[in-house]
Each structure stands twice: as structure tokens, then as C-alpha cells.
Design a protein around this motif. Structure first.
Motif: not given
Ligand SMILES: Cc1cc2nc3c(=O)[nH]c(=O)nc-3n(C[C@H](O)[C@H](O)[C@H](O)COP(=O)(O)OP(=O)(O)OC[C@H]3O[C@@H](n4cnc5c(N)ncnc54)[C@H](O)[C@@H]3O)c2cc1C
Lengths: 257, 347
Positions: B50, B213, B225
Motif C-alpha cells: 500500500f 499494531d 499483541g
Molecule cells: C520482538 C517482539 C516480540 C513479541 N512477542 C510477542 C509475544 O510473545 N506475544 C504476543 O502476543 N505479541 C508479541 N509481540 C507483539 C506482536 O508481534 C504484535 O503486536 C503483532 O504482531 C501485531 O500484529 P499486526 O498484524 O497488527 O502487525 P504486524 O504483525 O506488524 O503485521 C503488519 C503486516 O503489514 C504489512 N505491511 C506493512 N506496511 C504495509 C504496506 N504499506 N502495505 C501492505 N502491507 C504492509 C507487513 O509486511 C506485515 O505483514 C512481539 C513483538 C516483537 C517486536
């Protein structure tokens, strides 16, 4: 004390090369703090800066690191050789806490005997010394020799005796007062059903706050610290509510569409 | 969980045989699974990046035009494309471009730094079904350091909000604390990620909503998260299905706000409790010692797991609560007393 030679990168590195600048700082810190792990890095890597979540932080981090670097007066060339991965971890024996009475992760109470009973005062002294040591030189945790000492084996009267009654009494008095107040407060809430909603976990949290209040407010200057904590808490709540305040101001119009 | 003075407690003892704490070992696998399931349910999955979007006149009911780079399977070269859509859900993580495009505002974030370390098989055995959390001023002033198993290697890392520039030092300390268990390991990858500390000021605008996130749903204390990302995504989708009466009518902001409302009502207490716990227990080494001691308590473990596994705050038994309170006060008093002694000791 084994040394591993730097090995070539095996996986694509996920961070952009910019972020690597920072590793230099790390090394210096290692040396400064004389911690027992050393990083060896081989040169030459380049991962494509991914769109992933890392990029923004990297930039911010990098700025900070740069600032820090200049503080430490690092030279350009130093970082050149360090900007990559393929790193081996190397363990180095650090000086660990030693005391003849500290045996297999526990205080050997037999050695603390005085006139046929345990000298708890000495145990407290010894443990305080150990914790201070660990605070200054953190140690690796070990599965072979886990720490089994638990401060709760020291009987309560040993603490009271040591800290003299006045302070303990003050603490107890405050705790009791807060306890009464809380019971009253919680009771008055029950009618509203708030406690039902949040369950006892909520009460516990209140209790924790009360307890930490008792412990924290010893001196007047502690109130400042507490105020800061309160500010942060309010900030956290505000962030959650922000999206709703927006709703209030424009909500009426929206609902018509 | 391992305290600053290296007292370790095993927090899984009260789990029943059918209960387990899932650990995401390979994010790619989970992502692919979810994508496939969506496609099976009738979604058209597009592999795209995006870039930006054009908003219709505010509340005009017009469509959003989104611009994206389209990637064919396996190709690295994107092709610029556009598409018109009725609503946008931004689930694009902490650096969300969707959030930016609706001016959602920023959040404080913690930086999470981790190194993927390949350790010898003999050492890997220990981490087969266990993760470690280290607490202490050395590993992080306001979070914890960890060793998480990841399939065939471990992730060693730590995080902080308040002292981001010192993260490398904390990482070194985390490695040191886990030294014996990861010795001989080789770092195969280094990662740094932002972890949101609280939601963005704006999470919904017109027909654009943020989830996961992108919205900022990570709990304090545990840093969890994934669950909330999935849950918020589902709630948002359900709100759209309901508001659009299964796709027969155009939704509006009020429909998306039902998702927000439901989410906040259901989970806000959880976030709040964890925020407070973090403030009380992650602030100083004595508090951390007390925290670890408290975690050794079976009753605490049961309560914690119930709330973790079932995401509900269960009422406990008053007598046990009282005992817990007394024990916790005891732990805190002892730890603080020892701290006072420490200031008198000269090494
Ligand atoms: C080191 C670490 C350890 C963690 N440990 C835990 C844990 O033990 N337990 C737990 O519950 N949570 C944990 N978390 C938190 C958890 O990983 C996140 O809160 C969760 O993954 C959020 O999911 P999401 O889908 O919102 O975002 P994300 O997982 O960040 O997914 C976002 C997606 O969007 C895509 N994207 C980004 N920009 C664009 C764009 N412009 N166009 C198209 N696609 C795009 C990315 O490629 C990605 O695939 C941890 C986080 C970190 C950093």
C-alpha cells in the motif's frame, strides 16, 4: 575460554546497513562495562531495507546512536569493520559472587549458627551484600546451580527486630488505615456494579497501589516521584480516550449520515 | 521468570493438561495460514504494498482510491496499480501508512531488539517448550529481557521505552544472563521493532479503521499483541458485516465505532491492570524481586493464566486474595528492606 572466529553471514540480514553503525557503540560499552561477552563481526553485508516494521525505529535509533557515538568520540573507520552479522557468541568467565557460606545457590544456614540458633541478622547482611554485588556485576543464571535462597525463610521477627519497632509500626499503622479505607471504598462501589465488572483483579490492583503507596511515601520527596507516576498514568488513559473525544465533538453530525 | 538476583520461578505449573501457552515460532507460518483461510472464505488476496490513498469528500459516501505496488508471486518488481474500495482497515503494523494517511497521530513506542541465535542442539533441548523472561535494571529499566524458542533457534532480546539509546547495553546484559544456556550460539539475524505503548489518538476516521499494531494494541507488562491484533481485526470485520447488512448497504463511521466501543469495553480493564502492574513492579530491582516471588505463588499463576488464556478477569476467592495481599506486602517489604541494607554495604 574458547574463541570463535567470525563466520560469514548465513542468512539475509534484515536490517538496512545504516542500522549497523550502532554496533560500534555496543562494543565500547562492552569494554567500558567489562562485561563478559564479546562480539566479533565480519564485514560486508547488505540487506534490503524491508518495509517491515523496523524502518522507522531504525532511523530514530540511528540518530540517537550517532549522537551517542560522537559523545564517545568514535572514529569513522572503527565502524567500517563492524557493520555486519555472522557473529559468534563467546562465553568468558566473569568474576562471580563468592562467599564460603553461599553453597549451591543457597545460604548455608549451619554456618550462620550462633549460640545454637540461626543468626538471621547475619543472613540479611549476607544477602544484601550478594544483591549489591549482583547489581554491580550481573551474573549469568545457571541451570546447574539455580538460586534457591528465598528471602521469605527469614522469620518476620528478624526484620522487625532489625528495623526497630517504630518504623514497622508506622508501616503497619498506615497499611491498616489504607485497608479500612479501601474496604469502604470498594464497598461503596459494589452498589454501582463496577467491582462486578472488573472482578477482583481490579481490587487487587487497588491494593497494590495502596501497598506501594505505603512503601513509597516514606519521605516527602517521594511524593514528587509519585506525582510523576500519576502523570504518566493520566497520559495513558488520555491516549485511550482520545479517539472518543473526537467522537464527542463531531459525533452528532456523523450519526445522521 | 528470572529475578535480578537470579531467582527463577517456573510459571507453568498450574496449567491443566489441555491448556498450553502457544508460542509463535514462525510468524510467516501463522500469516500464511490466516491468508489461506481468508481466501477459502471468499476473500480475494492481493499481494501488494500500500502506498497511499485518495479520500472521498468527507462523509460523501464516495469511494476510497488506493494506490499500491502489486507483486506477482515470486517476483520482486512491483507494478503500480490502483483500486477503489468502500472501506479500509489498516492492519499494517507499527509503521502503518494507513494510519499516516488518516492523520491518526503517533504513539510512544518501546523498541524491541532481538537476535536470532542458533544454539547447539544440546542447549536447544532446554528451550524445547519453555521461554525465559529476565527482569532487572541490567536487562531493561522498564521491560524484560527474553529468550524465546523459535523452531530451530532461539530469539534473545530485550526492550525499553525510556532508554532506547542504551538498548545495546541491555542486550549485552540479557545475553550475559542467559550466557550458560546459549553458549556456543551463533547470531543468524538481528532485528529491531517498535512496539506500541498505547493506542493512537485516532483509530477510526470515516470509513477507515485501524487494528492491531497499527492502532496500538499491545499490552504493557507482558508485551502481548498477537491476540489483540487478531481480535481487533475480527471485531472490526464483524462490525462492517453487521453495519453493511451483509454488504447490502454502505457503512459509515458510526458502524466502525461499534468495533472501537466493543474493543475498549472488553479489553480496557486488561490493559489498565497491566499498565499499573508494570508501573508498580518493573520500576526497581526490589519490586522485581517481589514480583518474581509473587509469581511463584500458585494462586497468582492460576489467576494469571486464567486471564491470559481466556482473556477474562476472573473473580478470585476472597481468602486467597487476602493471603496474596499479605504475601505481596511481605515480599515488597523484604525486598525494600534488603535494598536499604544494600546501600550500607561496601563491597
Ligand atoms: C520482538 C517482539 C516480540 C513479541 N512477542 C510477542 C509475544 O510473545 N506475544 C504476543 O502476543 N505479541 C508479541 N509481540 C507483539 C506482536 O508481534 C504484535 O503486536 C503483532 O504482531 C501485531 O500484529 P499486526 O498484524 O497488527 O502487525 P504486524 O504483525 O506488524 O503485521 C503488519 C503486516 O503489514 C504489512 N505491511 C506493512 N506496511 C504495509 C504496506 N504499506 N502495505 C501492505 N502491507 C504492509 C507487513 O509486511 C506485515 O505483514 C512481539 C513483538 C516483537 C517486536
Amino acid at each position: 575460554m574458547a574463541l570463535f572466529s567470525p563466520s560469514p553471514p548465513t542468512t539475509l540480514f534484515t536490517l538496512s546497513s545504516k542500522a549497523h553503525l550502532s554496533t560500534k557503540t555496543q562494543l565500547t560499552l562492552f569494554l567500558r562495562k567489562s562485561q563478559s561477552l564479546v562480539l566479533l563481526r565480519s564485514a560486508g553485508d547488505n540487506g534490503a531495507g524491508s518495509v517491515g516494521s523496523a524502518s522507522v525505529v531504525e532511523e530514530k535509533l540511528e540518530k540517537k546512536e550517532e549522537a551517542q557515538k560522537s559523545n564517545l568520540g568514535l572514529k569513522e573507520e572503527e565502524e567500517q569493520g563492524l557493520g555486519a552479522n555472522g557473529v559468534s557468541l563467546k562465553g568468558e568467565a566473569s568474576s562471580s559472587f563468592k562467599d564460603p557460606r553461599w553453597v549451591k545457590g543457597n545460604w548455608d544456614l549451619k554456618q550462620f549458627e550462633k549460640n545454637g540458633s540461626t543468626d538471621w541478622d547475619a543472613v540479611i547482611d549476607a544477602e544484601a551484600r550478594r544483591r549489591k554485588w549482583l547489581q554491580e556485576t550481573p551474573e549469568a543464571s545457571s541451570n546447574d546451580e539455580p538460586v534457591v535462597f528465598d528471602s521469605s525463610i527469614i522469620p518476620w521477627w528478624a526484620w522487625i527486630k532489625r528495623y526497630h519497632l517504630p518504623e514497622a509500626e508506622l508501616l503497619n499503622g498506615r497499611a491498616a488505615m489504607i485497608g479500612f479505607f479501601m474496604a469502604y471504598f470498594v464497598d461503596s462501589l459494589t452498589g454501582v456494579g463496577l467491582v462486578d465488572q472488573m472482578g477482583n483483579f481490579f481490587c487487587k490492583t487497588l491494593l497494590f497501589i495502596a501497598v506501594s503507596g505505603v512503601l513509597l511515601i516514606r519521605k516527602n520527596e517521594d511524593i514528587e516521584t509519585l506525582k510523576k507516576l500519576l502523570d504518566e498514568t493520566t497520559f495513558y488513559d488520555k491516549q485511550w480516550q482520545a479517539t472518543w473525544q473526537e467522537d464527542d465533538s463531531t459525533g452528532a453530525k456523523k450519526n445522521k449520515t | 521468570m528470572i529475578s535480578p538476583s537470579n531467582v527463577g520461578v517456573d510459571i507453568g505449573r498450574t496449567l491443566k493438561p489441555h491448556e498450553y501457552i502457544g508460542m509463535v515460532r514462525r510468524d510467516e507460518v501463522l500469516d500464511a495460514y490466516l491468508r489461506e483461510r481468508a481466501a477459502e472464505a471468499g476473500a480475494t488476496v492481493i499481494n501488494g504494498l500500500f502506498l497511499k490513498m485518495d479520500k472521498p469528500e468527507a462523509r460523501s459516501g464516495g469511494r476510497y482510491k488506493i494506490y499500491y505496488n502489486h507483486y506477482e508471486k515470486g517476483s520482486v518488481n512491483g507494478e503500480k496499480r490502483e483500486m477503489e474500495v468502500d472501506a479500509v482497515i489498516g492492519a499494517d503494523g507499527a509503521n502503518s501508512r494507513v494510519a499516516k494517511s488518516i492523520g491518526a497521530g503517533d504513539y510512544d513506542y518501546a523498541i524491541a531488539f532481538q537476535e536470532r541465535v542458533k544454539i547447539p542442539d544440546s542447549k536447544m533441548e532446554y528451550y524445547k517448550d519453555l521461554a525465559e523472561m529476565y527482569v532487572g535494571d541490567d536487562v531493561s529499566p522498564d521491560f524484560y529481557g527474553w529468550v524465546f524458542p523459535k523452531c530451530d533457534h532461539v530469539a534473545v532480546g530485550t526492550g525499553t521505552v525510556t532508554h532506547k539509546s542504551e538498548i545495546k547495553q541491555f542486550q549485552a546484559a540479557t545475553r550475559l544472563r542467559a550466557r550458560d544456556k546459549i553458549e556456543g550460539g551463533k547470531i543468524i539475524r538481528v532485528e529491531a521493532h517498535p512496539i506500541p505503548e498505547h493506542p493512537r489518538p485516532r483509530r477510526v476516521l470515516d470509513r477507515v479503521a485501524l487494528v492491531g499494531d497499527a492502532a496500538g494494541y499491545v499490552t504493557k507488562c507482558s508485551g502481548e499483541g498477537i491476540y489483540f491484533a487478531a481480535k481487533s481485526g475480527r471485531m472490526c470485520a464483524e462490525a462492517i458485516v453487521e453495519g453493511s447488512e451483509n454488504g447490502t448497504r454502505m457503512i459509515n463511521e458510526a458502524d466502525l465505532r461499534t468495533y472501537l466501543k466493543k474493543f475498549d469495553q472488553t479489553y480496557w480493564p486488561t490493559y489498565k491492570v497491566l499498565d499499573i502492574l508494570q508501573k508498580v513492579f518493573y520500576r526497581s530491582n526490589p519490586a522485581r524481586e517481589a514480583f518474581v516471588q509473587m509469581c511463584a505463588d500458585e494462586y497468582v499463576q492460576k489467576m494469571t493464566f486464567d486471564s491470559y488464556l481466556y482473556k477474562r478477569v476472573v473473580p478470585g476467592n476472597p481468602l486467597d486474595d487476602l493471603k496474596l495481599a499479605v504475601n505481596t506486602i511481605g515480599s515488597l517489604v523484604r525486598a525494600n528492606a534488603l535494598k536499604n541494607e544494600m546501600s550500607k554495604v561496601a563491597l
